[in-house]
Design an enzyme around this catalytic site. Structure first.
Site, PDB file in Angstrom:
ATOM      1  N   CYS A 120       8.572 -34.030 -22.252  1.00 17.63           N
ATOM      2  CA  CYS A 120       8.306 -32.797 -23.000  1.00 17.63           C
ATOM      3  C   CYS A 120       8.366 -31.548 -22.137  1.00 17.63           C
ATOM      4  O   CYS A 120       8.403 -30.430 -22.657  1.00 17.63           O
ATOM      5  CB  CYS A 120       6.950 -32.889 -23.700  1.00 17.63           C
ATOM      6  N   HIS A 262       4.504 -25.869 -25.040  1.00 22.22           N
ATOM      7  CA  HIS A 262       5.066 -27.053 -25.697  1.00 22.22           C
ATOM      8  C   HIS A 262       4.174 -27.411 -26.871  1.00 22.22           C
ATOM      9  O   HIS A 262       2.953 -27.464 -26.755  1.00 22.22           O
ATOM     10  CB  HIS A 262       5.132 -28.202 -24.691  1.00 22.22           C
ATOM     11  N   ASN A 292       5.587 -32.328 -33.134  1.00 22.31           N
ATOM     12  CA  ASN A 292       5.917 -32.326 -31.710  1.00 22.31           C
ATOM     13  C   ASN A 292       7.357 -32.808 -31.569  1.00 22.31           C
ATOM     14  O   ASN A 292       7.651 -33.962 -31.828  1.00 22.31           O
ATOM     15  CB  ASN A 292       4.955 -33.253 -30.961  1.00 22.31           C
TER      16      ASN A 292
END
Length: 353
Positions: A120, A262, A292
């Site tokens: 990520c 993020h 996500n």
């Protein structure tokens, strides 16, 4: 200052194009509630997510990356790039890399092309890699794409992760420019802690534990994450990395106009924002509508904010990410004047402000 060990280079990456792309299939909380005997309220309270987009059968990471990349090149007013970087956890294949495939489909057949695997944090690592290539004179224009199809690695029977992750791609175009001009990206802080690799992992499929049809368990074949421990580590490292970046730049938190982390979990984002002393209105998040999306989450959030005209030229934007590895990283962007950015949802429709 670029990174923690180098001075300001004479040439910096400058943001000139931005776009996102999401697959058309949508999974709502109500869809998941029926599958897991849970509720929309339970999912929202723990994640801040209401829906997520997922790739259709046969739709690969490269398909999303190509569309996001094409739209970013249009945004930049160019059809060319000499380097293509794809940040992803879910490449089309273990070999070859996905970036050359994407470059070829975009007509950039002679461009340098490679993947970045920092989970990520991949988009921020990709920005730093692009900065290094541009500063060294190796690249003049870089197309950086964050793209992930987590639906291909998350066990659909795993409630803890199935409610969190979605699929998507976001892309930026960076050109060689002056460190002081609008759009300049810099003041990087990067880090990792490989002693905690087991916190976020797909155990099987690599050289450490090759996949076998008879010996590989369902659990080892799919994405796993130890949520409570990841929460603590994410808040700690996102906060520290953001502070390091501000210190490198000689800035205070109240001089940041937008914080774009993020999009891991809304509780994490709010905790980090609070730790930094940022008011809630400076936190930018689109996790409610996309979930996500891994390495795609920061550019998708930027594209969403740009399409809604929330981010204005001249404003300072702080980016921070945390992911498996463990990895983390942050940087700053002086927001430029960009061509109107279409919304990343399929069809490019503009949202209601």
């Amino acid at each position: 200052m670029y990174g923690r060990r180098t001075g300001t280079p004479a040439v910096a990456p400058v943001l000139t194009g931005l776009a996102g792309w999401l697959p058309s299939a949508v999974v709502t909380n109500d869809d998941l509630a029926a599958r897991f005997a849970t509720t929309d309220a339970w999912i929202r309270s723990r994640t801040g997510i209401a829906r997520r987009h997922v790739a259709k059968p046969g739709e690969a990471t490269s398909d999303l990356a190509v569309e996001a990349g094409r739209r970013a090149l249009v945004s930049a007013g160019t059809g060319s790039a000499d380097t293509v970087i794809v940040a992803t956890t879910t490449p089309d294949r273990s070999c070859p890399a996905t970036a050359p495939v994407v470059a070829g489909r975009l007509g950039l057949v002679e461009a340098a092309a490679f993947d970045v695997g920092a989970v990520c944090t991949g988009f921020v690592y990709g920005l730093a890699t692009a900065a290094g290539l541009i500063a060294a004179g190796v690249a003049e224009r870089v197309l950086l794409i964050g793209a992930d199809t987590y639906s291909t690695i998350v066990d659909p029977q795993d409630r803890a992760n199935a409610v969190i992750f979605g699929d998507g791609a976001g892309a930026v175009v960076l050109r060689a420019g002056d460190p002081g001009e609008p759009g300049a990206v810099g003041h990087f802080d990067l880090g990792s802690d490989g002693t905690q690799e087991e916190l976020i992992m797909v155990a099987a499929g690599g050289s450490r534990q090759p996949f076998t049809a008879t010996d590989t368990s369902r659990q080892d074949l799919h994405f796993s994450m130890r949520g409570k421990e990841v929460y603590r580590e994410a808040v700690t490292h996102l906060t520290a990395s953001a502070r390091n970046t501000l210190r490198h730049a000689g800035l205070k938190a109240d001089e940041i106009d937008h914080f774009v982390p993020h999009q891991a979990n809304l509780r994490i984002l709010r905790s980090v924002s609070d730790e930094l002393g940022l008011p809630p209105e400076r936190l930018r998040s689109n996790i409610e509508s996309v979930g996500n999306t891994g390495a795609a989450s920061i550019p998708l959030a930027l594209a969403d904010a740009a399409a809604r005209r929330i981010v204005q030229p001249g404003e300072r934007v702080l980016l921070s990410a945390f992911g498996g590895g463990l990895t983390w990283g942050s940087c700053l962007v002086d927001w430029p004047e960009l061509a109107p950015t279409p919304h990343p949802y399929e069809g490019g429709e503009e949202p209601t402000p």
